[in-house]
Design a protein around this motif. Sequence first.
Motif, PDB file in Angstrom:
ATOM      1  N   HIS A   1       0.888  -0.828   0.135  1.00 21.61           N
ATOM      2  CA  HIS A   1       0.306   0.123  -0.142  1.00 21.61           C
ATOM      3  C   HIS A   1       1.361   1.469   0.039  1.00 21.61           C
ATOM      4  O   HIS A   1       2.471   1.230   0.156  1.00 21.61           O
ATOM      5  CB  HIS A   1      -1.013   0.185   1.173  1.00 21.61           C
ATOM      6  CG  HIS A   1      -2.415  -1.141   1.396  1.00 21.61           C
ATOM      7  ND1 HIS A   1      -1.665  -2.607   1.339  1.00 21.61           N
ATOM      8  CD2 HIS A   1      -3.158  -1.100   0.643  1.00 21.61           C
ATOM      9  CE1 HIS A   1      -2.651  -2.892   1.623  1.00 21.61           C
ATOM     10  NE2 HIS A   1      -3.289  -2.276   1.348  1.00 21.61           N
ATOM     11  N   ASP A   2      -0.242   2.379  -0.312  1.00 24.51           N
ATOM     12  CA  ASP A   2       1.320   2.881  -0.853  1.00 24.51           C
ATOM     13  C   ASP A   2       1.200   4.341   0.557  1.00 24.51           C
ATOM     14  O   ASP A   2       0.249   3.521   1.819  1.00 24.51           O
ATOM     15  CB  ASP A   2       0.357   4.688  -1.430  1.00 24.51           C
ATOM     16  CG  ASP A   2       0.174   4.630  -2.726  1.00 24.51           C
ATOM     17  OD1 ASP A   2       1.031   3.567  -3.519  1.00 24.51           O
ATOM     18  OD2 ASP A   2      -0.120   4.872  -3.568  1.00 24.51           O
ATOM     19  N   LEU A   3       2.382   5.574   0.846  1.00 25.74           N
ATOM     20  CA  LEU A   3       2.237   6.008   2.141  1.00 25.74           C
ATOM     21  C   LEU A   3       1.245   7.056   2.145  1.00 25.74           C
ATOM     22  O   LEU A   3       1.581   8.153   1.351  1.00 25.74           O
ATOM     23  CB  LEU A   3       3.776   5.897   2.040  1.00 25.74           C
ATOM     24  CG  LEU A   3       4.722   7.439   3.380  1.00 25.74           C
ATOM     25  CD1 LEU A   3       4.148   5.762   4.722  1.00 25.74           C
ATOM     26  CD2 LEU A   3       5.965   7.448   3.347  1.00 25.74           C
ATOM     27  N   ALA A   4       0.745   7.694   3.251  1.00 22.37           N
ATOM     28  CA  ALA A   4      -0.232   8.566   3.262  1.00 22.37           C
ATOM     29  C   ALA A   4       0.357  10.011   2.917  1.00 22.37           C
ATOM     30  O   ALA A   4       1.871   9.791   4.201  1.00 22.37           O
ATOM     31  CB  ALA A   4      -0.632   8.950   4.554  1.00 22.37           C
ATOM     32  N   ARG A   5      -0.218  11.259   2.098  1.00 22.53           N
ATOM     33  CA  ARG A   5       0.719  12.047   1.753  1.00 22.53           C
ATOM     34  C   ARG A   5       1.174  12.688   3.210  1.00 22.53           C
ATOM     35  O   ARG A   5       1.912  13.680   3.568  1.00 22.53           O
ATOM     36  CB  ARG A   5       0.314  12.612   1.038  1.00 22.53           C
ATOM     37  CG  ARG A   5       0.645  12.244  -0.727  1.00 22.53           C
ATOM     38  CD  ARG A   5       2.210  12.733  -0.519  1.00 22.53           C
ATOM     39  NE  ARG A   5       1.827  12.078  -2.278  1.00 22.53           N
ATOM     40  CZ  ARG A   5       3.164  12.535  -3.087  1.00 22.53           C
ATOM     41  NH1 ARG A   5       4.155  12.916  -2.575  1.00 22.53           N
ATOM     42  NH2 ARG A   5       3.304  11.801  -3.973  1.00 22.53           N
ATOM     43  N   SER A   6       0.398  12.648   4.015  1.00 19.65           N
ATOM     44  CA  SER A   6       0.497  13.721   5.452  1.00 19.65           C
ATOM     45  C   SER A   6       1.429  13.310   6.303  1.00 19.65           C
ATOM     46  O   SER A   6       1.690  13.799   7.094  1.00 19.65           O
ATOM     47  CB  SER A   6      -1.349  13.425   6.385  1.00 19.65           C
ATOM     48  OG  SER A   6      -1.106  11.697   6.955  1.00 19.65           O
ATOM     49  N   LEU A   7       1.687  12.094   6.245  1.00 20.92           N
ATOM     50  CA  LEU A   7       3.441  11.428   6.314  1.00 20.92           C
ATOM     51  C   LEU A   7       4.439  12.465   6.129  1.00 20.92           C
ATOM     52  O   LEU A   7       4.827  12.561   4.723  1.00 20.92           O
ATOM     53  CB  LEU A   7       3.011   9.903   6.928  1.00 20.92           C
ATOM     54  CG  LEU A   7       2.350   9.116   7.516  1.00 20.92           C
ATOM     55  CD1 LEU A   7       3.015   7.413   7.398  1.00 20.92           C
ATOM     56  CD2 LEU A   7       2.797   9.373   8.662  1.00 20.92           C
TER      57      LEU A   7
ATOM     58  N   GLU B   1       4.677   6.404  -3.061  1.00 16.36           N
ATOM     59  CA  GLU B   1       3.499   5.371  -4.042  1.00 16.36           C
ATOM     60  C   GLU B   1       4.120   4.465  -4.796  1.00 16.36           C
ATOM     61  O   GLU B   1       3.807   4.048  -6.059  1.00 16.36           O
ATOM     62  CB  GLU B   1       3.414   7.044  -4.861  1.00 16.36           C
ATOM     63  CG  GLU B   1       2.406   7.954  -4.943  1.00 16.36           C
ATOM     64  CD  GLU B   1       2.079   8.811  -6.032  1.00 16.36           C
ATOM     65  OE1 GLU B   1       2.469   8.446  -7.427  1.00 16.36           O
ATOM     66  OE2 GLU B   1       1.438   9.930  -6.090  1.00 16.36           O
ATOM     67  N   LEU B   2       4.768   3.561  -4.194  1.00 12.91           N
ATOM     68  CA  LEU B   2       5.436   2.404  -4.263  1.00 12.91           C
ATOM     69  C   LEU B   2       5.012   1.235  -4.195  1.00 12.91           C
ATOM     70  O   LEU B   2       4.503  -0.285  -4.361  1.00 12.91           O
ATOM     71  CB  LEU B   2       7.152   1.906  -3.232  1.00 12.91           C
ATOM     72  CG  LEU B   2       7.635   2.872  -3.741  1.00 12.91           C
ATOM     73  CD1 LEU B   2       8.661   2.281  -2.650  1.00 12.91           C
ATOM     74  CD2 LEU B   2       8.448   2.866  -5.091  1.00 12.91           C
TER      75      LEU B   2
END
Length: 409
Positions: free
Chosen positions: A299-305, A314-315
């Motif tokens: 799963h992608d990584l939230a942009r809030s982090l 976006e991997l």
Amino acid sequence: MTAHPTDPARLRFGVNYVPSEGWLYSWLDFSADAARRDFEDIAELGMDHVRVFPVWPWIQPNRGLIRRRGIEDLLELIDTAAEFGLSVAVDLLQGHLSSFDFLPSWVLTWHQRSLFTDRAVRDGLAAYVTEVARAVAERPNVFALTLGNEVDNLWPANPVTAEESGRWAAELLAAARAAAPRLLALHSLYDAAWYRPDHPFLPQDAVELGDLTTVHSWVFNGVSAIDGPLGPATVSHADYLVELAAASATDPARPVWLQEVGAPQPDVPPADAPAFVRRTAEQVLANPSLWGLTWWCSHDLARSLADFPEREYELGLFTVDHKRKPVAEELAAVIREPRRRAADRPALLCDVDLRTQPGRRAEVAPGSPFHAEWVRLRASGPLAVVPSARAGDRAYLAARGVATVLTPA
């Protein structure tokens, strides 16, 4: 579900599990329901396993304290994976993840000491490995333990020599095997160990210490700069690294697990990512040494982090809100397709034996003349690598499926 899979005819397909909610920080507030939704996504792609990452300092915040609650959360995650028919490989020492190092306070600041050489730290690590390994071995869907995710990235902040790094890994692998003898025990390294001449973690240890060899293929190491996101050097890199690993082992039947491979931006733009998946898979899945392919990441990584490198966000195969991405669709299609392993391949003669000549690693690194020749010949079909010292060993060549040996131009 086999706990210790060794069937060479069966290729495994899996994914490195990055939770959709909160990345690996989610261990601080673990939710089995959130994991259940993630594992449903993964299982629907046809995956058979996940690699999971308990974070070391959150389980062992003090050298004399191993938190039972942290281990219980890990066991609940493993049980949740079993609900979806997923086997689990557990990484132990996190360690290094997505550009961050997670280390407990008892090895930092006033307590600064090398993870690899300090006796007290090594004793604390052995206790941690033993306790976690013993606990997860009770779960039938766990099949492997890896010492950590790319532990060589913890150097040079933790100074170590090549001899010391090998002793460190051997010691912890012995602890893992003693606590969990039915599981695969593995040593995982970033590809600098294969390409950088002065690196203190060696190919020899990668191909001798664990129960099989693991490799991590990332094209942001410079290979994508050779010929672009879909160029032959880029899409063959995973196969090349598997071949280097197979050629470095003394046992011609030793399997190689492609434990990480992904489509990082900007090296592989989103529009090219499905083709990158397809072309990379078509090459590496024909390799008879390949044990399995595990994609980075679920799963992608939230942009809030904040503060992650841009390429980390976006991997994933899925967005944080569980939408299946085109790379996931392509990988799922690859998993469904029948395939054959290459047999009677030609091999390119390599003058460098990485197991015995680590100082010559630059001679096979991406962009080297040897690599360029291998890429050129690989365009015509599967191509092995054979060290010159074994070019006349007929039994070895037969075991590797090598029909002819080619000399570099």
